[in-house]
Design an enzyme around this catalytic site. Structure first.
Site, short mmCIF file in Angstrom:
data_model
loop_
_atom_site.label_atom_id
_atom_site.label_comp_id
_atom_site.label_asym_id
_atom_site.label_seq_id
_atom_site.Cartn_x
_atom_site.Cartn_y
_atom_site.Cartn_z
N GLU A 13 0.86 -1.17 0.00
CA GLU A 13 0.00 0.00 0.00
C GLU A 13 0.91 1.23 0.00
O GLU A 13 1.87 1.30 0.78
CB GLU A 13 -0.89 -0.05 1.25
CG GLU A 13 -1.55 1.24 1.64
CD GLU A 13 -2.64 1.67 0.68
OE1 GLU A 13 -3.34 0.81 0.14
OE2 GLU A 13 -2.77 2.89 0.47
N CYS A 62 -5.59 5.17 5.87
CA CYS A 62 -5.35 3.89 5.22
C CYS A 62 -6.62 3.09 4.99
O CYS A 62 -7.48 3.00 5.87
CB CYS A 62 -4.39 3.06 6.07
SG CYS A 62 -3.91 1.54 5.25
N CYS A 65 -5.30 -1.04 6.59
CA CYS A 65 -5.52 -1.24 8.03
C CYS A 65 -6.67 -0.35 8.45
O CYS A 65 -6.64 0.29 9.49
CB CYS A 65 -4.27 -0.99 8.85
SG CYS A 65 -3.72 0.71 8.89
N HIS A 69 -6.92 3.30 12.48
CA HIS A 69 -6.72 4.72 12.75
C HIS A 69 -7.95 5.33 13.42
O HIS A 69 -7.82 6.22 14.26
CB HIS A 69 -6.36 5.46 11.46
CG HIS A 69 -4.98 5.11 10.99
ND1 HIS A 69 -3.85 5.59 11.59
CD2 HIS A 69 -4.55 4.29 10.00
CE1 HIS A 69 -2.77 5.10 10.99
NE2 HIS A 69 -3.19 4.30 10.02
N ARG A 541 0.46 -4.00 11.46
CA ARG A 541 1.89 -3.81 11.17
C ARG A 541 2.67 -3.34 12.39
O ARG A 541 3.85 -3.03 12.27
CB ARG A 541 2.05 -2.83 10.01
CG ARG A 541 1.69 -3.45 8.69
CD ARG A 541 1.36 -2.43 7.64
NE ARG A 541 0.75 -3.10 6.51
CZ ARG A 541 -0.51 -3.52 6.49
NH1 ARG A 541 -1.30 -3.35 7.54
NH2 ARG A 541 -0.99 -4.16 5.43
N SER A 564 4.31 1.61 10.16
CA SER A 564 5.22 1.64 9.01
C SER A 564 6.12 2.87 9.04
O SER A 564 7.13 2.92 8.34
CB SER A 564 4.44 1.56 7.68
OG SER A 564 3.79 0.31 7.59
N CYS A 608 3.17 -0.48 4.54
CA CYS A 608 2.03 0.39 4.23
C CYS A 608 2.55 1.82 4.25
O CYS A 608 2.63 2.46 5.28
CB CYS A 608 0.90 0.22 5.21
SG CYS A 608 -0.45 1.28 4.72
N CYS A 611 0.14 4.72 5.18
CA CYS A 611 0.14 4.90 6.64
C CYS A 611 1.40 5.62 7.09
O CYS A 611 1.35 6.55 7.89
CB CYS A 611 0.12 3.54 7.33
SG CYS A 611 -1.51 2.95 7.78
#
Ligand code: NFC
Length: 614
Positions: A13, A62, A65, A69, A541, A564, A608, A611
């Site tokens: 991503e 994102c 995921c 958030h 992650r 990330s 990601c 992110c």
């Protein structure tokens, strides 16, 4: 020394570029750079807003995921305002979070990472009958379904199982389908890979066919794993929430209610599917491939995992009254909060450093630098805790080439749209591997004296995999294979966490509690004029934190340090590498111009970048 660029890294991503300097004779990677090549600016979008709206804005960081958030934002706002959510809301949020974990990991393994190990082209020479036999053998050898405890048993035994599909006819049909694609010369989703790389020969053709079949099979089923998001949050991606709880009312016998008997049945079916796919496809496939790699000594790529890992802790068992005051961590069933250094020396010799509620508000613990990032800080400022964080973009271009068409990044100056987060001034790796190292160390060193069912399961999983692979935990866990394996194990625990909280939700409703939100502190006139809070989530992650400063009912500052970001960051001011860079430096490359090993080690983090840069 050859300088090689991979840009973009695909099957992730967001936008990631890496550069390596390889000694072509030895294959040793001498230096590596990781660069986020696009910026988003959502922290600026989140400024000066009604804190009750923020989960909806920042959830857009994102779509992979998704939900994490929003959850981190709700937890930050609720921490700042002293809001305690009802039991049912906590159970529901945990089911949504854990079902995301399973979905995210399973899609990563099959659809983003598998093609670094297996090839549709190699699958064409497999014998379908032998592949059917292999699938049955793999399941029998790597049967890990017995690792789950009684707490997570499902009440629904009527669920139709997916597995096994191990017939010659099934594998023949898949092979024909793949053959048509390959012969057409238009590989479509399988194009632009280095299919002639010698590493693909490490596995027999039947493993390739089995894995490619599961790739296609699970592509079809993955959406059903996030049905809990649709039931409780109305949709996926980006389900709905509310500060103070959940917006889905419960009325068991009303067929039009957001939550009723029928819809809870759909949630439990989805959880059963998640458990089935993880136990009978994901983990057996992963262990079978991992064992071959470990036996062949292909165990580099650990990098920073050997030196320093960090996790935040998650899944509050019941309602809690704040994160920064320490209550959140007291309630978590996975108390992975903390840092472990030097796990590669062995679990007994590793050093554990605590990380608890108030530490998350302390600049001595967590901070972000921008020495190598395309941002500026106010004059003289070297590092900032997120509660004081500043996001001020300033693109200075690459070292060579033009701003539009880069040749090489500037390793001495700025080279990424990602900041460099630090723990006590140093970089740390986060993610399922980090979570597993921290829990294992805390339990084995007696720091956790009364493990929860989830913590005991994690230790059981690690000891079982050590037995299967024939090497101790500190050897296999601190490698690229270990990073991928821990993600699969994390999916198994997450599927059981979904079931555990589903069981708690149903029994709480049966006891007559149908409350899903506490609105007593919803109105701004009930809030302190000045309030600060942090929201933590152990995201797929790794450790995710959102920090908010609320002034006069608005968000005066909003900052995120994302998993990330920790892993993909550029060097710190002290020139210490982040996890992506360090893992590449710990990797050998057979063919400099086709660095499949680099793709593999970077994918092992499940990058990601959307992110990371936010
Ligand atoms: Ni996007 Fe996220 C980032 C995760 O690292 N996990 O916390 C958010 O993304 O996948």
């Amino acid at each position: 020394m050859k300088r090689v660029v991979v840009d973009p890294i695909s099957r992730i991503e967001g936008h990631l570029r890496v550069e390596i300097k390889v000694d072509e004779a030895s294959g040793k990677v001498e230096d590596a750079l990781s660069s986020g090549t696009a910026w988003r600016g959502i922290e600026l979008v989140a400024k000066d807003r009604d804190p009750r709206d923020l989960w909806a804005f920042v959830q857009r960081i994102c779509g992979v995921c998704t939900t994490t958030h929003a959850l981190a934002s709700l937890r930050a706002v609720e921490d700042a305002l002293g809001i305690t959510i009802p039991k049912n809301a906590n159970y529901i949020r945990n089911i949504m979070h854990s079902s995301l974990d399973v979905h995210d990991h399973i899609v990563h393994f099959y659809h983003l990472h598998a093609l670094d190990w297996v090839s549709p082209v190699a699958a064409l020479s497999a014998d379908p009958a032998k592949t059917a036999q292999l699938q049955n053998d793999v399941l029998a050898t790597y049967n890990v379904s017995g690792l789950a405890p009684a707490e997570t048993a499902s009440k629904d035994s009527a669920y139709p199982k997916e597995f096994p599909k191990a017939t010659t006819a099934y594998f023949t049909a898949v092979q024909q389908k793949v053959k048509k694609i390959v012969e057409s010369g238009q590989l479509g989703i399988f194009s632009a890979q280095w299919w002639d790389h010698p590493d693909y020969n490490l596995l027999p053709p039947e493993v390739h066919l089995m894995a490619v079949s599961h790739y296609l099979n699970i592509l079809d089923r993955q959406r059903d794993i996030v049905i809990p998001h649709v039931v409780f949050g109305g949709k996926n991606p980006h389900p709905h929430y509310i500060v103070g709880g959940m917006p889905c009312s419960i009325s068991m016998n009303d067929m039009n209610a957001p939550i009723n008997t029928q819809r809870l049945g759909a949630v439990e079916q989805s959880i059963a599917l998640a458990k089935d796919l993880v136990d009978n496809f994901y983990l057996p496939d992963l262990l079978a491939i991992g064992k071959i790699y470990v036996e062949k000594g292909m165990i580099d790529g650990g990098g920073l995992a050997k030196k320093r890992v960090m996790s935040y802790g998650d899944y509050p068992d019941d309602t809690y009254t704040g994160t920064s005051n320490g209550d959140y961590h007291k309630k978590c069933i996975v108390r992975s909060n903390g840092v472990v250094e030097n796990f590669a020396l062995g679990v007994d010799k590793a050093t554990f450093i605590p990380l608890e509620g108030k530490d998350f508000m302390d600049p001595q613990y967590l901070s972000e630098e921008v020495d190598h990032s395309w941002f500026t800080y106010p004059d003289g400022t070297k590092t900032l805790h997120p509660i004081e964080g500043v996001t001020d973009p300033k693109f200075t271009g690459p070292k060579s080439g033009t701003k539009e068409k880069w040749e090489f990044l500037d390793e001495d100056k700025k080279y990424s749209w990602i900041k460099s987060p630090t723990f006590k001034g140093k970089t740390a790796e986060v993610g399922p591997l980090a979570k597993y190292i921290v829990v294992y160390t805390k339990v084995k060193q007696g720091i956790i004296k009364d493990p929860t069912w989830a913590e005991s399961m994690i230790v059981r999983q690690i000891d079982t995999v050590s037995q299967v692979l024939g090497v101790p935990a500190h050897v296999w866990m601190t490698t690229m294979v270990g990073r991928t394996a821990c993600r699969g194990l994390d999916a198994q625990v997450a599927a059981n966490i979904s079931q555990y909280f589903f069981n708690k939700l149903v029994s709480n409703i049966k006891n007559g509690d149908t409350t899903v939100a506490d609105m007593t502190k919803f109105e701004p006139n009930t809030w302190d004029k000045d309030a600060k809070g942090v929201g933590l989530v152990d995201a797929p992650r790794g450790g995710l934190g959102h920090w908010i400063h609320i002034k006069d009912g608005r968000s005066a500052n909003y900052q995120c340090i994302v998993p990330s970001t920790w892993n993909a960051c550029p060097k710190t001011a002290a020139n210490e590498h982040g996890a992506y860079e360090d893992s590449m430096i710990d990797t050998h490359v057979k063919i400099a111009d086709k660095p499949l090993e680099i793709l593999k080690v970077i994918h092992s983090f499940d990058p990601c970048l959307a992110c990371a840069t936010h």
